[in-house]
Design a protein around this motif. Structure first.
Motif, PDB file in Angstrom:
ATOM      1  N   SER A 102      65.643  -7.666  84.857  1.00 50.68           N
ATOM      2  CA  SER A 102      64.891  -6.410  84.830  1.00 50.68           C
ATOM      3  C   SER A 102      64.028  -6.301  86.080  1.00 50.68           C
ATOM      4  O   SER A 102      63.319  -7.244  86.428  1.00 50.68           O
ATOM      5  N   THR A 104      61.698  -3.240  88.597  1.00 52.95           N
ATOM      6  CA  THR A 104      61.070  -1.922  88.622  1.00 52.95           C
ATOM      7  C   THR A 104      61.742  -1.043  89.665  1.00 52.95           C
ATOM      8  O   THR A 104      61.837  -1.426  90.844  1.00 52.95           O
ATOM      9  N   ARG A 111      61.500   0.267  84.370  1.00 58.94           N
ATOM     10  CA  ARG A 111      62.210  -1.004  84.382  1.00 58.94           C
ATOM     11  C   ARG A 111      63.688  -0.753  84.147  1.00 58.94           C
ATOM     12  O   ARG A 111      64.099  -0.105  83.174  1.00 58.94           O
TER      13      ARG A 111
END
Length: 564
Positions: A102, A104, A111
């Motif tokens: 994950s 950003t 995310r």
């Protein structure tokens, strides 16, 4: 120290043999670990004397510094160490697999999952004791800032090219060793002490020979006696038969054997430098080679017992099955290894001597979170560890004797079954205390409702089944906190999640009558902390904000700690 560990130590004293405090192995062990048994010179802070290193039990590589005060010989030792360690590390860096992570999204700030490379395995460094871990960290700190001849041609005593790279890797191993549960760098004495309790102190357990004597004493001999002999027995020359696992050496060895051998080496080297013709130089070279060979034999004599003890300890640990969550922690080690590999390949500078405020806070938070996660996972993996948590009221086990289906009071009622558990444990429960059990590897939460009267179980079931039960309601037959003497050890719990989205719970998501269950008062997974500010937004009280972004960062001043 837990009550289970205390009892195990008392039993070890009485029986004369170490007692197990774990039924599974709580650390991952590589199929091909790199073992490092290092020695340092007395009176010289961190000056290496020699080492046995390698992945083959019967073929260790011996590295020696015949004159530890000679900087060039030290760098030659470190270069030879790099020739062993770096190819071992590189052998794991090239084999990768696809994994999701994950990240950003810089445009949306959300995310998202991206596919990245993850090393399929990671290297593992094994040292005999805790002091060996500190020596690895010291070596890394002293090496990663060294300048090579290519970087500074006019620098005095330039380091061989591979030395700074080895320093960066050893620093990473040392930093990772501070994370609870990590297995990239292991002190064998600590791992053995985690799985067996001896009749001696934790400080004495750092002597690997004595620790193994307690765990696996000779046939017909007490572990206490074998450990005492391992610590104190000396030969006719006054030398320890089983020297400590380093890196410090025995004073008797330093004074009687090592110091005279180094003096002979110095005299031979001085004589070789003063030789006036080729024939004399050949004779002096022979004397120097003999003196160096004598030092090498002494170093191997001191390090070999610890080398054999490390492999004996690994054999003992491999007799235990690996804990269920050890693979998950090893996966986090693989992510750590992959991340540092990427930083090295990208040409990023070495780790700083001092972390900035945000990095230091993140490291501290990570260690605290991993310690709590490790404590929970070890209890979930090991009934013996869970027994210790039950003794202190942090968990309980019991038999399900009644299950009543109730529903929440909301626009869309959700199942909230009441489960009555008979237990002999005494958990520290208060009203609506959250408890958790493992369901298919995921934590399922429940609330403590109260204690049920032994004679009122039928009343509880009949009343609760008759209608809608809210979160604060107490069905008939359920009493307050009380104790086992008052209520017979009957606990009423309300299951609150992991039952699916339908009106009826999914099959297997609710305990059934007759099931044996184990609930804990501690959470199985740790939540992340608050997001820390970016370095650019760090307040001035914590070292920020930084100055001109175009300014060239100045290196930290060199201290005595940075120089071997």
């Amino acid at each position: 120290m837990s009550l289970i560990a205390t009892l195990a130590r008392l039993e070890a004293v009485e029986s004369g043999r170490a007692q197990p405090v774990a039924t599974v192995r709580h650390r991952h062990l590589s199929d091909r670990p790199l073992v490092l048994v290092s020695l340092i010179t007395a009176g010289e802070a961190g000056a290496p004397l020699g080492a046995l290193v390698g992945t083959e039990r019967d073929a260790p590589r011996l590295l020696v510094v015949p004159q530890p005060r000679d900087r060039d010989l030290r760098f030659a030792f470190l270069a030879d160490l790099a020739d062993v360690v770096l190819p071992y590390v590189d052998s794991y860096a090239d084999v990768v697999e696809a994994a999701e992570r994950s990240e950003t999204d810089p445009e949306t700030g959300k995310r998202v999952k991206v596919e990245v490379e993850l090393c399929a395995d990671a290297p593992q460094l094994i040292v005999p004791s805790r002091s060996g871990v500190e020596f690895v960290r010291l070596l890394g700190r002293s090496m990663r800032f060294r300048r090579t001849a290519e970087q500074e041609p006019e620098a005095p005593h330039p380091a061989p090219p591979r030395v700074p790279l080895l320093g960066r890797w050893l620093t990473h191993f040392g930093e990772r060793a501070r994370v609870p549960g990590s297995a990239l760098l292991l002190a064998l004495s600590d791992v053995l002490s985690r799985h067996w309790a001896t009749g001696q102190s934790s400080l004495e357990d750092q002597h690997l020979g004595a620790l193994l004597a307690w765990i696996d004493p000779p046939a017909g001999e007490s572990g206490a006696r074998a450990a005492l002999e391992a610590e104190l027995r000396r030969d006719s020359g006054g030398q320890l038969v089983r020297p400590p696992a380093g890196p410090a050496t025995d004073p008797a060895f330093d004074n009687k054997l090592l110091a005279p051998a180094i003096e002979r080496y110095d005299r031979a080297r001085t004589a070789l430098a003063a030789a006036e013709d080729g024939l004399e130089a050949d004779d002096r070279l022979g004397e120097l080679t003999t003196a160096e060979g004598e030092i090498r034999a002494l170093v191997e004599r001191v390090a070999r017992p610890s080398w054999d003890a490390v492999w004996q300890g690994l054999d003992l640990l491999r007799t235990l099955p690996e804990g269920a969550h050890a693979a998950d922690r090893w996966t986090r080690d693989r992510w750590s290894f992959t991340g540092h590999r990427d930083r090295v390949v990208a040409g990023e500078p070495p780790q700083p001597r001092r972390d900035d405020a945000v990095t230091a806070a993140n490291k501290l938070a990570t260690r605290e979170r991993e310690q709590a996660r490790l404590d929970a996972q070890e209890a979930l993996d090991d009934p013996l560890v869970m027994a210790g948590r039950r003794l202190v009221g942090e968990a309980f086990t019991g038999e399900v004797i009644d299950v009543v289906m109730t529903y929440s009071e909301s626009r869309r009622p959700s199942p909230r079954p009441l489960v009555t558990v008979r237990t002999d444990d005494r958990p520290h429960l208060g009203e609506r205390t959250k408890v958790y059990r493992s369901l298919d590897g995921k934590p399922q939460a429940a609330e403590f409702v109260g204690h049920a009267r032994a004679a009122g179980r039928t009343e509880t079931a009949g009343h609760a089944a008759g209608g809608h039960t809210g979160a604060a309601a107490h069905p008939e037959g359920v009493v307050g906190r009380g104790g086992p003497e008052e209520d017979g050890g009957l606990l009423v719990l309300r299951i609150v999640d992991k039952m699916g989205r339908g009106k009826e719970p999914e099959p297997g998501s609710v305990p059934e009558k007759g099931d044996l269950v184990c609930f804990t008062l501690f959470e199985h997974e740790q939540r992340g902390g608050a997001k820390l500010p970016d370095p650019e937004e760090t307040p001035w009280t914590h070292g920020g904000p930084p100055g001109d972004p175009d300014a060239v960062p100045q290196p930290d001043p060199v201290t005595e700690e940075d120089i071997l």
